[in-house]
Motif scaffolding. Sequence first.
Motif, PDB file in Angstrom:
ATOM      1  N   MET A   1     -10.245  -1.339   0.373  1.00 48.51           N
ATOM      2  CA  MET A   1      -9.897  -0.181   0.098  1.00 48.51           C
ATOM      3  C   MET A   1      -9.062  -0.518  -1.730  1.00 48.51           C
ATOM      4  O   MET A   1      -9.627   0.031  -2.934  1.00 48.51           O
ATOM      5  N   PHE A   2      -8.133  -1.108  -1.220  1.00 44.36           N
ATOM      6  CA  PHE A   2      -7.311  -1.948  -2.805  1.00 44.36           C
ATOM      7  C   PHE A   2      -7.255  -3.103  -2.917  1.00 44.36           C
ATOM      8  O   PHE A   2      -6.954  -3.731  -3.620  1.00 44.36           O
ATOM      9  N   LYS A   3      -8.805  -3.785  -2.701  1.00 45.85           N
ATOM     10  CA  LYS A   3      -8.582  -5.238  -2.575  1.00 45.85           C
ATOM     11  C   LYS A   3      -8.624  -5.393  -4.621  1.00 45.85           C
ATOM     12  O   LYS A   3      -7.595  -6.501  -5.055  1.00 45.85           O
ATOM     13  N   LYS A   4      -8.769  -4.646  -5.328  1.00 48.29           N
ATOM     14  CA  LYS A   4      -8.572  -5.025  -7.052  1.00 48.29           C
ATOM     15  C   LYS A   4      -7.194  -4.360  -7.877  1.00 48.29           C
ATOM     16  O   LYS A   4      -6.406  -4.005  -6.846  1.00 48.29           O
ATOM     17  N   ASP A   5      -6.836  -4.809  -8.537  1.00 48.50           N
ATOM     18  CA  ASP A   5      -5.589  -4.074  -9.027  1.00 48.50           C
ATOM     19  C   ASP A   5      -5.826  -2.744  -9.507  1.00 48.50           C
ATOM     20  O   ASP A   5      -6.719  -2.702 -10.207  1.00 48.50           O
ATOM     21  N   GLY A 196      -0.631  -7.554   0.225  1.00 48.41           N
ATOM     22  CA  GLY A 196      -0.682  -8.635  -1.021  1.00 48.41           C
ATOM     23  C   GLY A 196      -2.198  -7.785  -2.118  1.00 48.41           C
ATOM     24  O   GLY A 196      -2.826  -8.810  -2.376  1.00 48.41           O
ATOM     25  N   ASP A 197      -2.231  -6.805  -1.029  1.00 50.74           N
ATOM     26  CA  ASP A 197      -3.888  -6.124  -2.147  1.00 50.74           C
ATOM     27  C   ASP A 197      -2.586  -4.961  -3.281  1.00 50.74           C
ATOM     28  O   ASP A 197      -1.864  -5.394  -3.807  1.00 50.74           O
ATOM     29  N   LEU A 199      -2.381  -1.934  -3.780  1.00 50.63           N
ATOM     30  CA  LEU A 199      -1.372  -0.808  -2.938  1.00 50.63           C
ATOM     31  C   LEU A 199      -0.599  -2.168  -3.156  1.00 50.63           C
ATOM     32  O   LEU A 199       0.551  -0.976  -3.419  1.00 50.63           O
ATOM     33  N   TRP A 200      -0.275  -2.711  -2.411  1.00 53.10           N
ATOM     34  CA  TRP A 200       0.769  -3.257  -2.404  1.00 53.10           C
ATOM     35  C   TRP A 200       1.654  -4.136  -3.768  1.00 53.10           C
ATOM     36  O   TRP A 200       2.865  -3.955  -3.917  1.00 53.10           O
ATOM     37  N   ARG A 201       0.621  -4.598  -4.784  1.00 57.12           N
ATOM     38  CA  ARG A 201       1.409  -5.516  -5.640  1.00 57.12           C
ATOM     39  C   ARG A 201       1.225  -3.950  -6.808  1.00 57.12           C
ATOM     40  O   ARG A 201       2.583  -4.308  -7.874  1.00 57.12           O
ATOM     41  N   LEU A 202       0.656  -2.374  -6.766  1.00 55.24           N
ATOM     42  CA  LEU A 202       1.531  -1.769  -7.200  1.00 55.24           C
ATOM     43  C   LEU A 202       2.960  -1.709  -7.938  1.00 55.24           C
ATOM     44  O   LEU A 202       3.463  -1.080  -6.865  1.00 55.24           O
ATOM     45  N   ASN A 203       3.065  -1.592  -8.979  1.00 52.84           N
ATOM     46  CA  ASN A 203       4.906  -1.691  -9.542  1.00 52.84           C
ATOM     47  C   ASN A 203       4.175   0.297  -9.154  1.00 52.84           C
ATOM     48  O   ASN A 203       4.269   0.235 -10.909  1.00 52.84           O
TER      49      ASN A 203
END
Lengths: 205, 188
Positions: A1-5, A196-197, A199-203
């Motif tokens: 679902m959130f594979k990309k940045d 690490g997807d 959503l995880w990386r979203l700041n």
Amino acid sequence: MFKKDLGASPKQKLKSSIQRSLRNSLLSTYPLLTPHIDEVLPKKSSLEQVKLPDRVSLYVIEGQPLFYQQDNAGFLVPHLRLVHRFPQAFPTIRIDRGAIRFVLSGATLMAPGLTSKGGRLPEPKEREGEPVAEGVPNEGPDEEGRWSRELEKGEPVVVMAEGKEEACAIGLLVMGTKDVKEKGKGPVIEEAHFLGDGLWRLNVE
Amino acid sequence: MAEPVSVARNVIYCGVCTLPPEYCEYGGTVKKCQEWLEKKHPNMYERIWSPEVLEAATASLSLEAQERAAKDAKKKAAKAEAAEQKHAQQLANSVITIKRIERNKRKYVTSVSGLEAFGLELKKVAKDFGKKFATGASVTKTPSGGEEIVVQGDVSGEIEEFLLEKYKDIPEDNIELVEDKKKKASAG
Ligand SMILES: [Zn+2]
């Protein structure tokens, strides 16, 4: 679902009526969160909304992502950082060690990763002791990590991993856990949020 | 009434790859992750990377699965390295411009642009400038659609020094000092 940045819209403060209704729907989906709700959603701080691609809304408090929802309907799904803070509040299944790297690369979670020796699926049983709060079902994992109730198709479920302490993914079941055991094959969670997807990386600070 | 005791867990996340350290093995930066963890949380490092734990972990996988996992890890490491090189290349080509601008006769402001290429958050840096130089510093939009920091006063040299001191990944050659003189109708 959130594979990309992910690209995200600016944060928007929510009206207090909307905050209240989100609080209620969070509690009705995750009754085990009841004793902790004032810590998850402190009364004094205001909840903000960030719009993500694919009509997903992410809800944030003080720069901390809490949960997301697609299409303003359907279940609120906790961000993995919230799961890590309150792991006891969400139903779980567990994948075997071999499945971890597939899940962390965004692959669909398949039944064999759960039915194998290292996997864990629910095993319905009466639990001893008192529920965590009044009017809340008495549910939880046994010492082996098997949840005390079968989980239905469409329900959000946290994915734990063999040999690991923290959850590695969360998503909606496309097959109920009873069926997973009976059929032993096929997809179980398709569009997960995983470590690490995007959503995880979203700041969102 | 007593305040309820917080039950929220405070989970440690890897300072390199951001995952819980027990999952570092699945990223492409394992070596760096290990170094970070050994330095910051030696106990956790022992627990996660001790030979006994690693042996138990691989024992539960079939030989074929182990080989595939090893191949996968290699691919990931190569990818991460390529991304890092690309990033380094980008940094090498990025320039921070510190411009002295004359507003009125002998009144100056200093604008700083290009910081975002080095992963700096402009608002935070502006605050640091304000504190460090005891002056006003704010983030403003540029006509080209970007953002820059405008600091009151002529502090070009000080800003350059401060940036080089505080952010070690900024090479000195990538900072450019320029001057924007107010055009005066000069007699003659
Ligand atoms: Zn790491």
